[in-house]
Design a protein around this motif. Structure first.
Motif, short mmCIF file in Angstrom:
data_model
loop_
_atom_site.label_atom_id
_atom_site.label_comp_id
_atom_site.label_asym_id
_atom_site.label_seq_id
_atom_site.Cartn_x
_atom_site.Cartn_y
_atom_site.Cartn_z
N VAL A 92 0.88 -1.14 -0.09
CA VAL A 92 -0.08 -0.04 -0.04
C VAL A 92 0.82 1.30 -0.26
O VAL A 92 1.84 1.34 0.87
CB VAL A 92 -0.97 0.16 1.33
N SER A 93 0.77 2.05 -1.11
CA SER A 93 1.68 3.31 -1.27
C SER A 93 0.94 4.54 -0.94
O SER A 93 -0.27 4.48 -1.62
CB SER A 93 2.18 3.42 -2.51
N VAL A 94 1.22 5.34 -0.01
CA VAL A 94 0.29 6.58 0.09
C VAL A 94 1.28 7.81 -0.43
O VAL A 94 2.14 8.05 -0.01
CB VAL A 94 0.12 6.97 1.58
N LEU A 95 0.76 8.50 -1.52
CA LEU A 95 1.33 9.81 -2.06
C LEU A 95 0.77 10.95 -1.52
O LEU A 95 -0.44 11.14 -1.37
CB LEU A 95 1.00 9.60 -3.51
N PHE A 96 1.60 11.95 -1.14
CA PHE A 96 1.47 13.09 -0.38
C PHE A 96 1.62 14.35 -1.73
O PHE A 96 2.20 14.01 -2.79
CB PHE A 96 2.30 13.42 0.76
N ASP A 97 1.12 15.59 -1.18
CA ASP A 97 1.38 16.61 -1.86
C ASP A 97 3.01 16.91 -2.20
O ASP A 97 3.75 16.43 -1.19
CB ASP A 97 0.83 17.88 -1.40
N ASP A 98 3.38 17.82 -2.98
CA ASP A 98 4.87 17.76 -3.44
C ASP A 98 5.48 18.56 -2.06
O ASP A 98 6.84 18.49 -2.03
CB ASP A 98 4.93 18.57 -4.64
N ASP A 99 4.64 19.51 -1.48
CA ASP A 99 5.66 20.26 -0.40
C ASP A 99 5.68 19.61 0.83
O ASP A 99 6.13 20.02 1.96
CB ASP A 99 4.94 21.44 -0.37
N VAL A 100 5.10 18.44 0.87
CA VAL A 100 5.18 17.45 2.20
C VAL A 100 6.56 16.58 2.39
O VAL A 100 7.03 16.27 1.56
CB VAL A 100 3.89 16.52 2.14
N ASP A 101 7.09 17.01 3.57
CA ASP A 101 8.32 16.30 3.96
C ASP A 101 8.33 14.99 4.17
O ASP A 101 7.20 14.38 4.50
CB ASP A 101 9.22 17.12 4.81
N ASP A 102 9.36 14.22 4.10
CA ASP A 102 9.18 12.69 4.33
C ASP A 102 8.99 12.40 5.70
O ASP A 102 8.27 11.61 5.95
CB ASP A 102 10.56 12.02 3.96
N PHE A 103 9.34 13.25 6.66
CA PHE A 103 9.35 12.87 8.04
C PHE A 103 7.69 13.05 8.53
O PHE A 103 7.20 12.03 8.96
CB PHE A 103 9.93 13.75 8.97
N PHE A 104 7.14 13.96 7.85
CA PHE A 104 5.43 14.04 7.88
C PHE A 104 4.87 12.87 7.67
O PHE A 104 3.87 12.38 8.16
CB PHE A 104 5.00 15.27 7.52
N ALA A 105 5.37 12.50 6.40
CA ALA A 105 4.50 11.34 5.74
C ALA A 105 4.73 9.96 6.52
O ALA A 105 3.93 9.29 6.57
CB ALA A 105 4.93 11.12 4.25
N GLN A 106 6.12 9.73 7.03
CA GLN A 106 6.27 8.71 7.64
C GLN A 106 5.66 8.28 8.84
O GLN A 106 5.17 7.35 9.35
CB GLN A 106 7.75 8.29 7.88
N GLN A 107 5.39 9.66 9.42
CA GLN A 107 5.12 9.64 11.05
C GLN A 107 3.45 9.29 10.89
O GLN A 107 3.12 8.65 11.71
CB GLN A 107 5.53 11.15 11.44
N ASN A 108 2.99 10.17 9.93
CA ASN A 108 1.07 9.71 9.84
C ASN A 108 1.06 8.48 9.52
O ASN A 108 -0.08 7.85 9.99
CB ASN A 108 0.90 10.82 8.94
N VAL A 109 1.99 7.85 8.63
CA VAL A 109 1.32 6.55 8.06
C VAL A 109 1.74 5.49 9.15
O VAL A 109 0.93 4.64 9.45
CB VAL A 109 2.18 6.43 6.71
#
Length: 334
Positions: A92-109
């Motif tokens: 399962v891959s979650v794609l985020f907006d371009d200005d979102v950093d990796d830490f925010f994406a990893q933490q929320n998932v």
């Protein structure tokens, strides 16, 4: 425009000073601005990989992928969710907006993943943040040892040290054999003792644990009591007690034999004339500079070869992106 010219003529010292500052800033930027030969232009992504051995793609889709997709559906700043269901594997891959950093994406998932109740036997893994151009280094492990020993050294020594290098996201292992202890049961002996395979499995599961005890106090001293039961060698497995038959103990060695084997292989990895090697691929974290990370990886490999690996075993690099990056940068600058 006339006002700017008039101000420059009236304040020559200030104009010269500002010009000097701009020149210094340009020189500093020229020498210290990182140059990425192959920038990663992909969107910010967090990927969850779930293994559920022996299950069909339909079961993986129903019990793994759909609950994860539902849990990730209300993550903030999410753009889309993509999934793949295969035999024993769900991605399962979650794609985020371009200005979102990796830490925010990893933490929320990761926070949503911890709240999903996966079926028994399923294991989830949050992939480190690396992109399509993150592969920067490849090596093989060479030595006059069985391929199983080289695989164990790669997984338990080399990989753990390389993951400590700043900027490294992951180290992927290709090839090799994963060592296991295999119990080969004799169905005739099982029937003679009125036992089943499940009885043997449960006995091995009960025996392969450490048990915590209490504390015994004697005067001013206290002794910690614990039961050590982890299986370490073939003899330990052979002497595991399954049950009693008329006050006669039935051990694992009474109904079969224990041998050193390997997990089923889905393929092999070769290099040049070698048909079966253990290969490692170093992946760089998104946003890092390969010109900085690769020298640190090389330094760690020298340390592994001289201090940590046994005699006769060496990490031998065969693919390095340094020359490609330097050539590309030189071409662009000239």
């Amino acid at each position: 425009m006339r006002g700017i010219i008039t101000f420059a003529l009236r304040q020559p010292i200030l104009v010269v000073f500002l010009t000097f500052l701009v020149g210094i800033a340009g020189v500093v930027a020229y020498f210290y601005t990182p140059i990425e030969a192959y920038p990663d232009v992909t969107s910010t992504r967090a990927r969850v990989i779930v293994q559920w051995p022996g299950r069909s793609a339909e079961e993986v889709e129903k019990f793994i992928v759909l609950p994860l997709t539902q849990a990730f559906s209300n993550i903030p700043r999410k753009r889309s969710i993509r999934s793949i269901s295969l035999f024993g594997l769900g991605v399962v891959s979650v794609l985020f907006d371009d200005d979102v950093d990796d830490f925010f994406a990893q933490q929320n998932v990761a926070s949503r993943l911890s709240g999903v109740d996966l079926p028994a036997g399923a294991s989830a893994y949050l992939e480190p943040p690396y992109g399509a151009t993150g592969e920067i280094f490849r090596y093989v492990l060479k030595g006059a040892r069985p391929i199983r020993d080289l695989t164990a050294l790669q997984n338990w020594v080399v990989r753990r040290h390389l993951l400590q290098v700043p900027g490294v996201a992951d180290v992927v292992t290709f090839g090799g054999e994963e060592k296991v202890y295999e119990v080969q049961l004799n169905p005739i002996l099982l029937d003679a003792y009125d036992l089943t395979t499940l009885d043997v499995v449960e006995a091995l599961s009960r025996a392969n644990i450490n048990v915590g005890g209490d504390v015994i106090e004697q005067g001013d001293q206290a002794y910690v009591v614990r039961g050590v039961g982890l299986l370490e060698k073939i003899e330990d497995i052979e002497n595991v007690l399954i049950t009693l038959r008329g006050n006669v103990p039935i051990y694992v060695k009474s109904v079969g034999k224990v041998v050193v084997s390997a997990k089923p292989r889905l393929g092999t990895c070769g290099l040049n004339e070698a048909d079966d090697v253990v290969q490692g691929i170093v992946l760089m974290r998104r946003g890092e500079d390969p010109s900085t990370v690769i020298p640190l990886v090389k330094q760690k490999i020298v340390e592994l070869n001289t201090r940590f690996l046994p005699p006769g075993v060496q990490v031998v690099p065969f693919l390095d992106r340094t020359e490609l990056v330097n050539t590309t940068v030189k071409t662009v600058l000239h």
